[in-house]
Scaffold this active site. Structure first.
Site, PDB file in Angstrom:
ATOM      1  N   ASP A  36      14.349 -14.346  69.976  1.00 24.54           N
ATOM      2  CA  ASP A  36      15.264 -15.493  70.008  1.00 24.54           C
ATOM      3  C   ASP A  36      15.549 -15.861  71.457  1.00 24.54           C
ATOM      4  O   ASP A  36      15.746 -14.992  72.305  1.00 24.54           O
ATOM      5  CB  ASP A  36      16.567 -15.130  69.270  1.00 24.54           C
ATOM      6  CG  ASP A  36      17.381 -16.352  68.914  1.00 24.54           C
ATOM      7  OD1 ASP A  36      17.506 -16.662  67.714  1.00 24.54           O
ATOM      8  OD2 ASP A  36      17.909 -17.010  69.845  1.00 24.54           O
ATOM      9  N   ASN A  92      20.565 -17.561  57.850  1.00 26.48           N
ATOM     10  CA  ASN A  92      21.587 -18.598  57.788  1.00 26.48           C
ATOM     11  C   ASN A  92      21.001 -19.744  56.968  1.00 26.48           C
ATOM     12  O   ASN A  92      19.909 -20.230  57.277  1.00 26.48           O
ATOM     13  CB  ASN A  92      21.950 -19.085  59.197  1.00 26.48           C
ATOM     14  CG  ASN A  92      22.584 -17.992  60.031  1.00 26.48           C
ATOM     15  OD1 ASN A  92      23.319 -17.149  59.506  1.00 26.48           O
ATOM     16  ND2 ASN A  92      22.303 -17.984  61.324  1.00 26.48           N
ATOM     17  N   GLN A  99      23.009 -22.520  60.114  1.00 31.19           N
ATOM     18  CA  GLN A  99      21.578 -22.834  60.282  1.00 31.19           C
ATOM     19  C   GLN A  99      21.420 -24.069  61.173  1.00 31.19           C
ATOM     20  O   GLN A  99      22.044 -25.113  60.919  1.00 31.19           O
ATOM     21  CB  GLN A  99      20.911 -23.095  58.920  1.00 31.19           C
ATOM     22  CG  GLN A  99      19.395 -23.267  59.057  1.00 31.19           C
ATOM     23  CD  GLN A  99      18.679 -23.413  57.714  1.00 31.19           C
ATOM     24  OE1 GLN A  99      19.315 -23.526  56.660  1.00 31.19           O
ATOM     25  NE2 GLN A  99      17.354 -23.410  57.763  1.00 31.19           N
ATOM     26  N   VAL A 101      18.019 -24.559  62.750  1.00 31.84           N
ATOM     27  CA  VAL A 101      16.592 -24.898  62.688  1.00 31.84           C
ATOM     28  C   VAL A 101      16.178 -24.803  61.222  1.00 31.84           C
ATOM     29  O   VAL A 101      16.293 -23.736  60.596  1.00 31.84           O
ATOM     30  CB  VAL A 101      15.740 -23.935  63.558  1.00 31.84           C
ATOM     31  CG1 VAL A 101      14.260 -24.278  63.422  1.00 31.84           C
ATOM     32  CG2 VAL A 101      16.178 -24.004  65.021  1.00 31.84           C
ATOM     33  N   HIS A 105      13.711 -18.880  58.579  1.00 35.74           N
ATOM     34  CA  HIS A 105      13.594 -17.802  59.571  1.00 35.74           C
ATOM     35  C   HIS A 105      14.599 -16.710  59.263  1.00 35.74           C
ATOM     36  O   HIS A 105      15.722 -16.968  58.846  1.00 35.74           O
ATOM     37  CB  HIS A 105      13.793 -18.322  61.001  1.00 35.74           C
ATOM     38  CG  HIS A 105      15.071 -19.075  61.221  1.00 35.74           C
ATOM     39  ND1 HIS A 105      15.214 -20.400  60.870  1.00 35.74           N
ATOM     40  CD2 HIS A 105      16.254 -18.696  61.739  1.00 35.74           C
ATOM     41  CE1 HIS A 105      16.442 -20.797  61.165  1.00 35.74           C
ATOM     42  NE2 HIS A 105      17.096 -19.776  61.689  1.00 35.74           N
ATOM     43  N   HIS A 107      16.643 -13.549  60.962  1.00 35.45           N
ATOM     44  CA  HIS A 107      17.062 -12.910  62.208  1.00 35.45           C
ATOM     45  C   HIS A 107      16.985 -11.394  62.025  1.00 35.45           C
ATOM     46  O   HIS A 107      17.515 -10.860  61.038  1.00 35.45           O
ATOM     47  CB  HIS A 107      18.512 -13.260  62.544  1.00 35.45           C
ATOM     48  CG  HIS A 107      18.778 -14.723  62.779  1.00 35.45           C
ATOM     49  ND1 HIS A 107      18.925 -15.257  64.047  1.00 35.45           N
ATOM     50  CD2 HIS A 107      18.934 -15.762  61.929  1.00 35.45           C
ATOM     51  CE1 HIS A 107      19.188 -16.560  63.945  1.00 35.45           C
ATOM     52  NE2 HIS A 107      19.190 -16.893  62.669  1.00 35.45           N
TER      53      HIS A 107
HETATM   54  P1  5GP Z   1      19.766 -20.552  63.013  1.00 33.59           P
HETATM   55  O1  5GP Z   1      21.039 -20.898  63.741  1.00 33.59           O
HETATM   56  O2  5GP Z   1      19.073 -21.811  62.513  1.00 33.59           O
HETATM   57  O3  5GP Z   1      19.936 -19.513  61.965  1.00 33.59           O
HETATM   58  O4  5GP Z   1      18.823 -19.868  64.081  1.00 33.59           O
HETATM   59  C1  5GP Z   1      18.028 -20.590  64.968  1.00 33.59           C
HETATM   60  C2  5GP Z   1      17.754 -19.677  66.144  1.00 33.59           C
HETATM   61  O5  5GP Z   1      16.702 -20.242  66.898  1.00 33.59           O
HETATM   62  C3  5GP Z   1      18.955 -19.543  67.090  1.00 33.59           C
HETATM   63  O6  5GP Z   1      19.353 -18.187  67.141  1.00 33.59           O
HETATM   64  C4  5GP Z   1      18.416 -20.064  68.430  1.00 33.59           C
HETATM   65  O7  5GP Z   1      18.878 -19.326  69.530  1.00 33.59           O
HETATM   66  C5  5GP Z   1      16.919 -19.949  68.247  1.00 33.59           C
HETATM   67  N1  5GP Z   1      16.154 -20.915  69.005  1.00 33.59           N
HETATM   68  C6  5GP Z   1      16.439 -22.252  69.163  1.00 33.59           C
HETATM   69  N2  5GP Z   1      15.490 -22.843  69.904  1.00 33.59           N
HETATM   70  C7  5GP Z   1      14.591 -21.863  70.229  1.00 33.59           C
HETATM   71  C8  5GP Z   1      13.372 -21.877  70.994  1.00 33.59           C
HETATM   72  O8  5GP Z   1      12.922 -22.891  71.514  1.00 33.59           O
HETATM   73  N3  5GP Z   1      12.723 -20.688  71.117  1.00 33.59           N
HETATM   74  C9  5GP Z   1      13.194 -19.539  70.543  1.00 33.59           C
HETATM   75  N4  5GP Z   1      12.478 -18.438  70.727  1.00 33.59           N
HETATM   76  N5  5GP Z   1      14.321 -19.494  69.803  1.00 33.59           N
HETATM   77  C10 5GP Z   1      15.013 -20.653  69.657  1.00 33.59           C
END
Ligand code: 5GP
Ligand code: ZN
Length: 119
Positions: A36, A92, A99, A101, A105, A107
């Site tokens: 991440d 998430n 969430q 993205v 996914h 974590h």
């Molecule tokens: P969510 O909040 O959707 O459950 O998790 C998305 C995760 O993607 C977040 O923890 C965020 O830090 C990570 N993330 C967002 N943009 C990027 C990126 O460009 N590269 C990587 N490796 N992680 C990302």
């Protein structure tokens, strides 16, 4: 069903295609795992299916085998990261649950004590 096409406007589809760089720790046939960009623990790895689905529910509906692969990959990551049996797996789902993205996914978090309940 054939896997859905990658979405040009999806960040994680672009990581799968290699268009956006990522620190990849595992690349399998149907999943990849990468660090991440904003880690919330000493180990914070995201495990994703290569196919585009918005969330875990859609993946479970259309590619249940890929769900198993995600968990198997998470176990390999936990092992290779030296987490032993002390880690947390999180999906998430939906903006209100954090969430950001909308490509499935998981974590993988570990390397420090983790509080419960989460925020
Ligand atoms: P969510 O909040 O959707 O459950 O998790 C998305 C995760 O993607 C977040 O923890 C965020 O830090 C990570 N993330 C967002 N943009 C990027 C990126 O460009 N590269 C990587 N490796 N992680 C990302
Ligand atoms: Zn995607």
């Amino acid at each position: 069903m054939t896997p859905p096409a990658a979405k040009d406007d999806c960040l994680f589809c672009r990581i799968v295609k290699g268009e956006v760089p990522a620190d990849v720790v595992h690349a399998g046939e149907t999943t990849i795992a990468f660090r991440d960009i904003n880690p919330q623990a000493p180990t914070h790895v995201l495990v994703i299916p290569s196919s585009h689905y918005a969330n875990i529910a859609e993946l479970a509906q259309w590619e249940p085998g890929a769900v198993t692969e995600l968990f198997a990959t998470a176990a390999e990551v936990a092992e290779s990261e030296g987490l032993g049996d002390q880690y947390r797996l999180v999906f998430n789902t939906g903006a209100e649950a954090g969430q950001a993205v909308f490509h499935t996914h998981m974590h993988v978090l570990g390397g420090r004590p983790l509080n419960w309940p989460p925020g």
